[in-house]
Write an enzyme that holds these catalytic residues in place. Structure first.
Site, PDB file in Angstrom:
ATOM      1  N   LYS A   1     -10.909 -21.051  11.909  1.00 41.64           N
ATOM      2  CA  LYS A   1     -10.214 -20.685  11.680  1.00 41.64           C
ATOM      3  C   LYS A   1     -10.968 -19.988  10.432  1.00 41.64           C
ATOM      4  O   LYS A   1      -9.597 -21.114   9.212  1.00 41.64           O
ATOM      5  CB  LYS A   1      -8.567 -20.261  12.108  1.00 41.64           C
ATOM      6  CG  LYS A   1      -7.847 -18.942  11.346  1.00 41.64           C
ATOM      7  CD  LYS A   1      -6.210 -18.862  12.448  1.00 41.64           C
ATOM      8  CE  LYS A   1      -5.963 -18.012  11.803  1.00 41.64           C
ATOM      9  NZ  LYS A   1      -5.840 -17.512  11.411  1.00 41.64           N
TER      10      LYS A   1
ATOM     11  N   CYS B   1      -4.801 -21.303 -35.465  1.00 40.12           N
ATOM     12  CA  CYS B   1      -4.217 -22.403 -34.286  1.00 40.12           C
ATOM     13  C   CYS B   1      -5.763 -23.352 -34.159  1.00 40.12           C
ATOM     14  O   CYS B   1      -6.564 -22.478 -33.367  1.00 40.12           O
ATOM     15  CB  CYS B   1      -3.524 -21.621 -33.347  1.00 40.12           C
ATOM     16  SG  CYS B   1      -3.085 -22.835 -32.735  1.00 40.12           S
TER      17      CYS B   1
ATOM     18  N   ASP C   1       0.813  -1.492   0.022  1.00 39.23           N
ATOM     19  CA  ASP C   1       0.127   0.152   0.345  1.00 39.23           C
ATOM     20  C   ASP C   1       0.487   1.274  -0.081  1.00 39.23           C
ATOM     21  O   ASP C   1       0.651   2.463  -0.550  1.00 39.23           O
ATOM     22  CB  ASP C   1      -0.880   0.317   1.065  1.00 39.23           C
ATOM     23  CG  ASP C   1      -1.851  -1.286   0.963  1.00 39.23           C
ATOM     24  OD1 ASP C   1      -2.554  -1.778  -0.468  1.00 39.23           O
ATOM     25  OD2 ASP C   1      -3.077  -1.427   2.122  1.00 39.23           O
TER      26      ASP C   1
ATOM     27  N   ARG D   1      -9.397  -4.652   7.350  1.00 41.18           N
ATOM     28  CA  ARG D   1      -8.241  -4.460   9.033  1.00 41.18           C
ATOM     29  C   ARG D   1      -7.644  -3.352   8.007  1.00 41.18           C
ATOM     30  O   ARG D   1      -7.132  -2.807   9.112  1.00 41.18           O
ATOM     31  CB  ARG D   1      -7.733  -5.849   8.927  1.00 41.18           C
ATOM     32  CG  ARG D   1      -6.984  -6.574  10.195  1.00 41.18           C
ATOM     33  CD  ARG D   1      -6.304  -7.615  10.528  1.00 41.18           C
ATOM     34  NE  ARG D   1      -5.290  -7.911  11.419  1.00 41.18           N
ATOM     35  CZ  ARG D   1      -3.787  -7.182  10.292  1.00 41.18           C
ATOM     36  NH1 ARG D   1      -3.304  -7.310  10.153  1.00 41.18           N
ATOM     37  NH2 ARG D   1      -3.580  -7.668  12.156  1.00 41.18           N
TER      38      ARG D   1
ATOM     39  N   LYS E   1      -9.341 -19.320  22.185  1.00 42.57           N
ATOM     40  CA  LYS E   1      -9.759 -18.191  23.176  1.00 42.57           C
ATOM     41  C   LYS E   1     -10.374 -18.543  24.331  1.00 42.57           C
ATOM     42  O   LYS E   1     -11.125 -19.276  24.638  1.00 42.57           O
ATOM     43  CB  LYS E   1     -11.006 -17.231  23.138  1.00 42.57           C
ATOM     44  CG  LYS E   1     -10.946 -16.874  20.656  1.00 42.57           C
ATOM     45  CD  LYS E   1     -11.969 -16.005  20.515  1.00 42.57           C
ATOM     46  CE  LYS E   1     -11.484 -16.231  19.013  1.00 42.57           C
ATOM     47  NZ  LYS E   1     -13.152 -15.251  17.497  1.00 42.57           N
TER      48      LYS E   1
ATOM     49  N   TYR F   1     -17.169 -13.402  14.608  1.00 43.04           N
ATOM     50  CA  TYR F   1     -16.696 -14.092  15.198  1.00 43.04           C
ATOM     51  C   TYR F   1     -16.201 -13.027  16.810  1.00 43.04           C
ATOM     52  O   TYR F   1     -15.467 -13.875  17.851  1.00 43.04           O
ATOM     53  CB  TYR F   1     -15.359 -14.654  15.190  1.00 43.04           C
ATOM     54  CG  TYR F   1     -14.266 -14.438  14.200  1.00 43.04           C
ATOM     55  CD1 TYR F   1     -13.740 -13.755  14.766  1.00 43.04           C
ATOM     56  CD2 TYR F   1     -14.723 -14.962  13.182  1.00 43.04           C
ATOM     57  CE1 TYR F   1     -13.156 -12.643  13.782  1.00 43.04           C
ATOM     58  CE2 TYR F   1     -13.570 -13.946  11.875  1.00 43.04           C
ATOM     59  CZ  TYR F   1     -12.736 -13.466  12.830  1.00 43.04           C
ATOM     60  OH  TYR F   1     -12.168 -12.326  11.458  1.00 43.04           O
TER      61      TYR F   1
ATOM     62  N   CYS G   1      -0.065 -25.416 -33.220  1.00 39.89           N
ATOM     63  CA  CYS G   1       0.577 -24.926 -34.410  1.00 39.89           C
ATOM     64  C   CYS G   1       1.613 -24.462 -34.665  1.00 39.89           C
ATOM     65  O   CYS G   1       2.157 -24.357 -36.214  1.00 39.89           O
ATOM     66  CB  CYS G   1      -0.607 -23.366 -34.848  1.00 39.89           C
ATOM     67  SG  CYS G   1       0.249 -22.398 -34.088  1.00 39.89           S
TER      68      CYS G   1
ATOM     69  N   CYS H   1       4.074 -22.329 -30.394  1.00 37.33           N
ATOM     70  CA  CYS H   1       2.466 -23.010 -29.516  1.00 37.33           C
ATOM     71  C   CYS H   1       2.505 -24.963 -29.926  1.00 37.33           C
ATOM     72  O   CYS H   1       2.801 -25.116 -31.157  1.00 37.33           O
ATOM     73  CB  CYS H   1       1.538 -22.815 -31.291  1.00 37.33           C
ATOM     74  SG  CYS H   1       0.253 -22.797 -30.507  1.00 37.33           S
TER      75      CYS H   1
ATOM     76  N   ASP I   1     -10.491 -18.680   6.195  1.00 40.37           N
ATOM     77  CA  ASP I   1      -8.902 -17.991   5.547  1.00 40.37           C
ATOM     78  C   ASP I   1     -10.000 -17.266   4.420  1.00 40.37           C
ATOM     79  O   ASP I   1     -10.198 -17.753   3.566  1.00 40.37           O
ATOM     80  CB  ASP I   1      -9.178 -19.171   4.629  1.00 40.37           C
ATOM     81  CG  ASP I   1      -7.413 -18.681   4.352  1.00 40.37           C
ATOM     82  OD1 ASP I   1      -6.830 -18.299   4.520  1.00 40.37           O
ATOM     83  OD2 ASP I   1      -6.772 -19.870   3.032  1.00 40.37           O
TER      84      ASP I   1
ATOM     85  N   GLU J   1     -12.721 -21.901  18.138  1.00 41.16           N
ATOM     86  CA  GLU J   1     -13.681 -22.020  16.578  1.00 41.16           C
ATOM     87  C   GLU J   1     -12.262 -22.486  15.521  1.00 41.16           C
ATOM     88  O   GLU J   1     -11.488 -22.560  16.139  1.00 41.16           O
ATOM     89  CB  GLU J   1     -13.557 -20.561  16.775  1.00 41.16           C
ATOM     90  CG  GLU J   1     -14.510 -20.092  18.240  1.00 41.16           C
ATOM     91  CD  GLU J   1     -14.956 -18.577  17.665  1.00 41.16           C
ATOM     92  OE1 GLU J   1     -14.145 -18.162  16.614  1.00 41.16           O
ATOM     93  OE2 GLU J   1     -15.609 -17.854  18.884  1.00 41.16           O
TER      94      GLU J   1
ATOM     95  N   CYS K   1      -0.015 -17.753 -27.744  1.00 40.60           N
ATOM     96  CA  CYS K   1       0.397 -17.638 -29.487  1.00 40.60           C
ATOM     97  C   CYS K   1      -0.523 -16.991 -30.323  1.00 40.60           C
ATOM     98  O   CYS K   1      -1.748 -17.083 -30.510  1.00 40.60           O
ATOM     99  CB  CYS K   1      -0.646 -19.303 -29.656  1.00 40.60           C
ATOM    100  SG  CYS K   1      -1.033 -19.700 -31.364  1.00 40.60           S
TER     101      CYS K   1
ATOM    102  N   LYS L   1      -1.635 -23.162  13.619  1.00 41.68           N
ATOM    103  CA  LYS L   1      -2.926 -23.603  11.988  1.00 41.68           C
ATOM    104  C   LYS L   1      -1.716 -24.757  12.393  1.00 41.68           C
ATOM    105  O   LYS L   1      -1.252 -26.162  12.250  1.00 41.68           O
ATOM    106  CB  LYS L   1      -0.852 -22.630  11.527  1.00 41.68           C
ATOM    107  CG  LYS L   1      -1.217 -21.602  11.941  1.00 41.68           C
ATOM    108  CD  LYS L   1      -2.041 -20.398  10.644  1.00 41.68           C
ATOM    109  CE  LYS L   1      -1.640 -19.312  10.393  1.00 41.68           C
ATOM    110  NZ  LYS L   1      -1.739 -19.081   9.013  1.00 41.68           N
TER     111      LYS L   1
HETATM  112  S1  IVH Z   1     -10.482 -13.884  16.570  1.00 39.49           S
HETATM  113  C1  IVH Z   1      -8.459 -10.355  18.505  1.00 39.49           C
HETATM  114  N1  IVH Z   1     -11.599 -16.124  15.237  1.00 39.49           N
HETATM  115  O1  IVH Z   1      -7.455 -14.819  11.751  1.00 39.49           O
HETATM  116  C2  IVH Z   1      -9.205 -11.216  18.299  1.00 39.49           C
HETATM  117  N2  IVH Z   1      -9.949 -14.825  14.644  1.00 39.49           N
HETATM  118  O2  IVH Z   1      -4.475 -14.706  12.735  1.00 39.49           O
HETATM  119  C3  IVH Z   1      -8.885 -11.447  17.108  1.00 39.49           C
HETATM  120  N3  IVH Z   1      -9.051 -15.110  11.575  1.00 39.49           N
HETATM  121  O3  IVH Z   1      -7.375 -11.344  12.066  1.00 39.49           O
HETATM  122  C4  IVH Z   1      -9.330 -12.243  15.593  1.00 39.49           C
HETATM  123  N4  IVH Z   1     -11.285 -17.476  12.249  1.00 39.49           N
HETATM  124  O4  IVH Z   1      -8.927 -12.522  10.006  1.00 39.49           O
HETATM  125  C5  IVH Z   1     -10.782 -14.864  14.927  1.00 39.49           C
HETATM  126  N5  IVH Z   1     -12.605 -18.252  14.516  1.00 39.49           N
HETATM  127  C6  IVH Z   1     -11.710 -16.564  14.471  1.00 39.49           C
HETATM  128  C7  IVH Z   1     -10.677 -16.401  13.411  1.00 39.49           C
HETATM  129  C8  IVH Z   1     -10.142 -15.548  12.939  1.00 39.49           C
HETATM  130  C9  IVH Z   1     -10.107 -16.507  11.368  1.00 39.49           C
HETATM  131  C10 IVH Z   1      -8.692 -14.670  11.210  1.00 39.49           C
HETATM  132  C11 IVH Z   1      -8.857 -13.674  11.517  1.00 39.49           C
HETATM  133  C12 IVH Z   1      -7.645 -12.754  12.352  1.00 39.49           C
HETATM  134  C13 IVH Z   1      -6.805 -13.438  11.934  1.00 39.49           C
HETATM  135  C14 IVH Z   1      -5.827 -13.930  13.055  1.00 39.49           C
END
Ligand code: IVH
Length: 670
Positions: free
Chosen positions: A115, A430, A38, A136, A288, A225, A409, A406, A117, A113, A424, A312
């Site tokens: 995560k 072609c 950015d 964000r 959490k 979330y 052709c 190509c 993507d 929870e 091509c 992860k």
């Molecule tokens: S909680 C301060 N819950 O993961 C707590 N984040 O690596 C903030 N994400 O920026 C996040 N699933 O974009 C939370 N069930 C979930 C999530 C989640 C995906 C993403 C989120 C965050 C990033 C952090």
């Protein structure tokens, strides 16, 4: 800065950002952070403003990753959007658990929870109404993308009755389901646009588009979330999740309360397997601490909360043998290398092929014959070759070089400056291009010809019956030859001929899309027909006249000019015209509301908060006004929104043409 210095700097920043954007969106392998990107983009934008004469028509400031224009208002987050610490194994999670026990004792629970993507989003509600959506960004401030987020069906614009506070923020993840990703990405390839590497990139590319109508066509979803309120409303995160669900938010159903770290391990083990059954991508688990008082006690580090962490998943990686590299030629001539692999089981499916994207990717991998390669299926659906196992390479194995000609052709391939794909150029001779173009033309989204399918097109081409689109409309002259073909009875011939005849009534926008001009997708074709009305106007349009039209950027304008400058294309259009296809837009009935704008002419330029350009155009026409296609002394008003091109502004100012806002325009008709 001297003009010469500016020119050099603009050129090098443009090239650099194009490469980063490609790394990010197509290869999904960014080498710099979003923030750094950015910053560079900002520098380039500022330079281009000061020295517009040196700006590349295809500058990343106009388009990033194909669709994105980064011109949004920056908003500071009331609560910073932090990230999470990552863990990759049980030990690291046990350490996290120990740290928590040390700080708050043993009496606590976790919420586990998925995560998701995607990209995180902060939504602000006032009196139950969604008033703002912000990305964000760098965590402190992000882009305001409210109009785009409003197109997401599962995000409530207005809440049902409930015990929610007057003002609150809720955070979640915007993402695209895998099915939608595949469908839309296939469409991009069909339109000659680069595909997105994974659903996450597609979702973030979509959220940053300027045209919300286009965003609405790309189905996104959002799981919420985390809730932020000024005064505490709930004791635990779990309670808050149940509450926000009852207010109408989409909360993921797979979260679980866990009373020990062993429960957490069980949850992780379960989802490490089950994640492949989900209709969306997850890349891990978020853990959490449930109780808000305990969260507060634990507090934050500079970057992330101490009360939460992510685990992860390891992307599953296997080794297999490279059998060969094939090259596919698309209808636009783009050549895509594909690796054929010895079949291997990966994340629940047998993998036989992996895309190699383009020549740059082949250079990166430096493949040799008989190589053993590491294959991964991470966020991407199509498996990817990560690297070569050099220990297994035979010293005498010859390198596999990208082809120069190509594969279909034998014409020498070309690469356009700044583009990663080789093409091509032999579009007239072609075979896969010729067949692909006809298949595109008859396709469901273009002419949708009943009784004629891709295989029949291929078979007709092999027999020399058809070579151009116009030959399809001459097939009725060859009924005798058709009857001699195997599995082609009288009934199917009649069905097909009927379908072909019927397609002559398809509207101009479908015909234009069907021609398969590079970068002219369905939406662009529609916009072009609305703006230019007839193919003759479109053919005659100059570059300046093209870029005035809604959504037509310089890349599209160049593509149109190139296409229509080819006499063979013009000849084909003449044939299709003579065969009775539609090359004039159906006139929309203009119902006149007033004649308050009679005798006045307008050009609409830029983006507007409340209206699309087409809506403003309708308003002008419904009140007797006229829309012109280019700025000239005849023009009475330029209606200007945000992001208007500097050249237009300069021209209008030179000619002393009044520049008005959309509100001023509406003021003229009350
Ligand atoms: S909680 C301060 N819950 O993961 C707590 N984040 O690596 C903030 N994400 O920026 C996040 N699933 O974009 C939370 N069930 C979930 C999530 C989640 C995906 C993403 C989120 C965050 C990033 C952090």
């Amino acid at each position: 800065m001297s003009p010469a210095e500016a020119k050099t700097q603009i050129e090098s920043l443009t090239a650099e950002l194009k490469q980063h954007s490609y790394n990010y969106y197509v290869l999904a392998m960014p080498v710099i952070s979003d923030f750094e990107f950015d910053k560079k983009l900002e520098t380039l934008t500022a330079l281009e403003k000061q020295f517009p004469e040196f700006a590349d028509p295809d500058s990343p400031t106009q388009k990033v990753g194909g669709d994105i224009t980064k011109e949004f208002v920056t908003v500071k987050h009331k609560w910073p959007m932090l990230s999470l610490g990552n863990t990759y194994n049980e030990q690291e999670l046990l350490d996290f658990d120990q740290r928590i026990r040390k700080a708050i004792g043993d009496n606590f629970e976790y919420v586990c929870e998925l995560k998701f993507d995607g990209l995180s989003m902060s939504l602000t509600y006032e009196d139950g109404k969604l008033i703002r959506a912000v990305t964000r960004g760098d965590g402190v401030q992000g882009d305001e993308v409210t109009t785009n987020v409003r197109t997401i069906n599962t995000i409530p614009k207005k809440l049902k009755q409930g015990n929610y506070p007057e003002h609150f923020e809720i955070r979640g993840e915007v993402f695209m389901h895998l099915k939608a990703f595949e469908r839309l990405n296939n469409e991009r390839v069909e339109n000659g646009e680069p595909p997105y590497a994974n659903p996450r990139n597609f979702a973030s590319g979509t959220i940053k588009m300027q045209d919300s109508a286009e965003v609405a066509k790309r189905p996104l979803d959002c799981f919420l979330y985390f809730l932020y309120t000024d005064k505490p409303l709930f004791k635990t995160h779990w309670e808050s999740l149940q509450a926000v669900k009852s207010w109408g938010f989409h909360v993921n159903e797979h979260s679980e309360l866990c009373s020990s770290i062993n429960d957490v391990f069980a949850f992780i083990a379960l989802w490490d397997k089950k994640r492949f059954d989900l209709s969306y991508d997850i890349d891990g688990i978020v853990i959490k601490v449930n109780n808000f008082n305990q969260q507060q006690e634990l507090g934050f580090t500079a970057k992330s909360p101490r009360w939460a962490i992510s685990y992860k998943f390891k992307a599953e990686r296997v080794q297999t043998e490279l059998l060969s590299v094939n090259y596919q030629v698309g209808r636009t001539g783009a050549v895509t290398p594909v690796a054929n692999l010895k079949p291997v089981l990966l994340a629940g499916t047998t993998v036989k092929r992996a895309t190699l994207h383009n020549a740059n990717e082949m250079l990166r991998l430096d493949l040799h014959e008989g190589d053993w390669v590491f294959v991964e299926k991470g966020g991407e659906i199509i498996p990817k070759i990560i690297s070569v196992n050099l220990d297994k390479r035979d010293a005498s194995a010859p390198a596999i070089d990208y082809i120069t000609n190509c594969p279909a052709c034998n014409t020498p391939l070309k690469r356009q400056e700044g583009e990663a794909a080789f093409y091509c150029p032999n579009d007239e001779g072609c075979p896969p291009q010729i067949v692909g173009k006809m298949q595109h033309f008859i396709g469901r989204k273009a002419m949708n010809i009943d009784g004629l399918g891709d295989e029949t097109i291929e078979a007709f081409y092999q027999r020399g019956f058809i070579r151009h689109i116009s030959d399809i409309y001459a097939l009725h002259q060859h009924v005798d030859k058709l009857k001699k073909m195997e599995r082609f009875g009288e009934k199917s011939i009649n069905n097909m001929l009927e379908g072909i005849e019927k397609s002559k009534q398809m509207p101009f926008e479908k015909v234009l899309f069907g021609l398969g001009i590079r970068y002219i997708g369905e939406t662009v074709a529609k916009k072009l027909t609305i703006h230019f009305k007839t193919i003759d106007n479109l053919i005659a349009a100059t570059f300046e006249e093209l870029v005035v039209a809604e959504e037509i950027g310089e890349r599209i304008a160049h593509s149109l000019i190139e296409y229509f400058s080819n006499p063979k294309h013009l000849e084909e259009i003449q044939k299709l015209k003579a065969q009775g296809l539609q090359f004039v837009a159906e006139e929309k009935e203009v119902t006149l509301h007033s004649d308050l704008l009679a005798g006045k002419s307008f050009i609409i330029s830029g983006v507007f908060e409340k209206y699309s350009r087409d809506e403003l155009k309708d308003i002008i026409e419904q009140n007797g006004g006229k829309i012109l296609s280019s700025i000239s002394p005849k023009l009475n008003y330029l209606v200007a929104g945000d992001n208007m091109g500097p050249s237009k502004l300069e021209k209008a100012t030179k000619l002393n043409i009044p520049i008005i806002s959309d509100e001023e325009l509406l003021g003229m008709i009350v």
